[in-house]
Each structure stands twice: as structure tokens, then as C-alpha cells.
Write an enzyme that holds these catalytic residues in place. Structure first.
Site, short mmCIF file in Angstrom:
data_model
loop_
_atom_site.label_atom_id
_atom_site.label_comp_id
_atom_site.label_asym_id
_atom_site.label_seq_id
_atom_site.Cartn_x
_atom_site.Cartn_y
_atom_site.Cartn_z
N ARG A 53 24.36 50.55 -54.70
CA ARG A 53 24.76 49.18 -55.61
C ARG A 53 24.50 48.22 -54.55
O ARG A 53 25.26 47.73 -53.77
CB ARG A 53 26.47 49.39 -56.05
CG ARG A 53 26.80 47.89 -56.76
CD ARG A 53 26.03 47.96 -57.90
NE ARG A 53 26.59 48.93 -58.77
CZ ARG A 53 26.12 49.17 -60.03
NH1 ARG A 53 25.17 48.56 -60.69
NH2 ARG A 53 26.58 50.21 -60.86
N ASP A 99 22.84 39.84 -69.68
CA ASP A 99 21.95 41.08 -69.33
C ASP A 99 20.71 40.81 -70.32
O ASP A 99 20.59 41.17 -71.73
CB ASP A 99 22.82 42.31 -69.86
CG ASP A 99 21.74 43.64 -69.33
OD1 ASP A 99 20.76 43.53 -68.83
OD2 ASP A 99 22.43 44.64 -69.55
N HIS A 126 14.66 45.97 -58.74
CA HIS A 126 16.03 45.57 -59.13
C HIS A 126 16.77 44.91 -58.32
O HIS A 126 17.82 45.03 -57.78
CB HIS A 126 16.91 46.87 -59.45
CG HIS A 126 18.31 46.71 -60.48
ND1 HIS A 126 18.84 45.56 -60.36
CD2 HIS A 126 19.02 47.48 -61.24
CE1 HIS A 126 19.85 45.65 -61.15
NE2 HIS A 126 19.80 46.77 -62.00
N GLU A 185 14.90 40.38 -61.76
CA GLU A 185 14.19 41.57 -61.43
C GLU A 185 12.63 41.52 -62.02
O GLU A 185 12.43 41.03 -63.25
CB GLU A 185 14.59 42.88 -61.95
CG GLU A 185 16.15 42.89 -61.92
CD GLU A 185 16.90 43.86 -62.75
OE1 GLU A 185 16.18 44.84 -63.19
OE2 GLU A 185 18.15 43.97 -62.90
N ARG A 223 15.28 55.87 -57.00
CA ARG A 223 16.16 55.26 -56.37
C ARG A 223 17.36 56.11 -55.64
O ARG A 223 18.25 55.63 -54.93
CB ARG A 223 17.02 54.08 -57.02
CG ARG A 223 17.76 54.52 -58.46
CD ARG A 223 18.33 53.89 -59.26
NE ARG A 223 19.32 54.14 -60.35
CZ ARG A 223 20.26 53.77 -60.76
NH1 ARG A 223 20.81 52.57 -60.33
NH2 ARG A 223 21.06 54.30 -61.78
#
Length: 287
Positions: free
Chosen positions: A72, A203, A163, A262, A94
Site C-alpha cells: 500500500r 475516485d 498507481h 495515475e 504488483r
């Protein structure tokens, strides 16, 4: 993250060492231009701090460095898809172990290349032949490039995102601009004035953002720029309070000091014929 505190296990050059952080191996860059930390697990940038400035990259204080789950914070590599286009969410890159391919350096900075190729494990998730390379260029700025190559005999569709979690002083004093006239939220298209401030969860997938997106970080009295190539969207995300509280690898107040901006291919819209490659990149600068 204080990269100087990581225990060294190997010295690769004057500016690059291998360190350990819990269960993962980390490449540490200490150069007159900047310091950085890059995890081999996920090809994941954990830190980038230009000389004389605060770290530009945000890392969760509760991040899991065991190598058992995605980390994270930092710059997760979402590939070969973005979001919930398939399982696992944001792809498998990832949470895969990457291989150090090359490191080069001079007075201007350090370049590190990591690679990932298809294997029986990846075929279980995505039955295609590929070669992926992440190239990090650490200098006054940080450039991250994701090179996707179709090494099979049939076309493949890829998407993804770099990201990037940016470290900011105060989300309530932060503005992101140069975002264009449209965004997608929860699958619905909305008109946009080209910038956003934050007083709730955001978002959004901006589909017409400019090449360079600007983050005004008044909390730290600085401006960050994020310059993207090879993308079809810029994703802006802040989880706000309730979502931060719900996530075990974020502190309850984590949302106050981070924003994601991003470089993304959000709809798996890049078609690669046999032998073709695609480059998705982002350059982060601090002014």
C-alpha cells in the site's frame, strides 16, 4: 521512508545497494541528485526524495512488506489490466517477484531496469506469452516506464496503470489541475472543469487530461507535476476517512497526506500483435 536505515545485504555500485525490508528485497539508490527505494516484489517504487526536498512518494505506515500481498503506497504497477477488469484486481504484476536486469549510473542519476516474463504461475491467471520491463530513472525527477511486449504468436489486449501515491502536506489544501473536460466515476461519465479539490472521497478516471497534470501542494508549499505518455486516462484517487478506516493497511487518517495521480490505460484498449510493444510512462517532478 528513511532509506538510509535499511540494512544492506549487497553493494552493487557506488550508488546502488541491495537491502532487506521485512520479507522483501529492496534496491536502494543514494545519489547526489536523489535517494530512492525500489522493491523487487512488484517492481514497486517505495520512495523518491530529490536532494534537499521532502519525499515525493507516499507510503502507508501500515504497509505489508511480507511479500504476500500488494504494497500500500509508493507506485504499484497495475498490469496487465487496471481495476477489476479481471482477477486479481489490478493484475498480477504488483504481487510478482521481478528480476534485476540492469543498473547504470553517472553524475546525472541512476537507471534501474527490472523484468518479468510469463511463467506457469502467470498462465494460470492470464494465458499469454509476454515480457514486461520497468525502467526507473532516478535524478532530479523520477521517470517510471512500463514496457509491455507480446512474445507470443497471437494478439493480446493490455491495460494498466502506474498507481502513483503522492506525498502531500494536507489533502484539504491540495488541488489537482489540467485534468480535461470529462471524467468517469462509478461507470458514469461527468463533465469536468479540469481541476479537483478534496472534501470527500474522489475516485475518477479523467479521459481527456493534459499531458502534464499539476498538483498544488499548499501543505508543503510546493508544486508537483506528473507528466504521462502512452496512456488514455489519468486516475485521481483519495479514499477519504471512511474507506481509510476500512482498510487494514492504511491508518485511519492516511487520506489526509496522500493523493493518487495515475498514468493509466483503463479499458485494456492497447492491442499488441505478435512482437509488438507498448510503453506507459510517468515523470514526477517537484518544484
Amino acid at each position: 521512508m528513511d532509506v538510509n536505515q535499511l540494512p544492506t545485504t549487497a553493494v552493487l555500485s557506488d550508488y546502488v545497494t541491495v537491502c532487506e525490508l521485512d520479507g522483501i528485497k529492496v534496491l536502494r539508490v543514494i545519489h547526489p541528485k536523489a535517494t530512492a527505494a525500489i522493491s523487487l516484489f512488484g517492481a514497486h517504487v517505495l520512495s523518491f526524495q530529490p536532494s534537499g526536498k521532502k519525499d515525493v512518494i507516499w507510503m502507508s505506515e501500515k504497509a505489508d512488506f511480507s511479500g504476500n500481498k500488494a504494497i500500500r503506497g509508493g507506485i504499484p504497477v497495475c498490469w496487465p489490466w487496471f481495476g477489476k477488469a479481471a482477477e486479481p484486481s489490478h493484475g498480477f504484476a504488483r504481487s510478482s517477484e521481478w528480476t534485476l536486469n540492469e543498473h547504470r549510473e553517472n553524475e546525472n542519476g541512476v537507471i534501474i531496469s527490472l523484468t518479468l516474463a510469463d511463467s506457469p504461475d502467470t498462465h494460470d491467471v492470464w494465458p499469454h506469452a509476454f515480457h514486461a520491463e520497468i525502467i526507473m530513472e532516478v535524478s532530479d525527477t523520477l521517470k517510471v516506464s512500463l514496457v509491455s511486449t507480446n512474445t507470443g504468436n497471437t494478439p493480446i489486449l493490455v491495460g494498466g496503470a502506474l498507481h502513483t501515491y503522492l506525498n502531500i502536506g494536507d489533502i484539504s489544501k491540495t488541488t489537482v489541475s489540467q485534468l480535461g473536460n470529462e471524467y468517469i466515476a462509478a461507470g458514469v461519465r461527468h463533465p469536468s472543469g479540469g481541476n479537483t479539490e478534496f472534501d470527500q472521497e474522489v475516485d475518477r478516471i479523467y479521459t481527456h487530461a493534459e499531458e502534464t497534470v499539476v498538483v498544488e501542494d499548499l501543505g508543503y508549499q510546493r508544486r508537483l507535476t506528473v507528466t504521462n505518455h502512452g496512456h488514455n486516462a489519468v486516475v485521481v484517487w483519495n479514499p477519504w476517512k471512511d474507506l481509510s478506516i476500512s482498510m487494514g493497511d492504511m491508518a485511519d487518517n492516511s487520506y489526509e497526506t496522500m493523493v493518487c495521480v495515475e498514468s493509466a490505460v483503463h479499458d485494456r484498449s492497447v492491442s499488441l500483435e505478435a512482437g509488438d510493444k507498448h510503453i506507459l510512462s510517468t515523470v514526477i517532478a517537484c518544484q
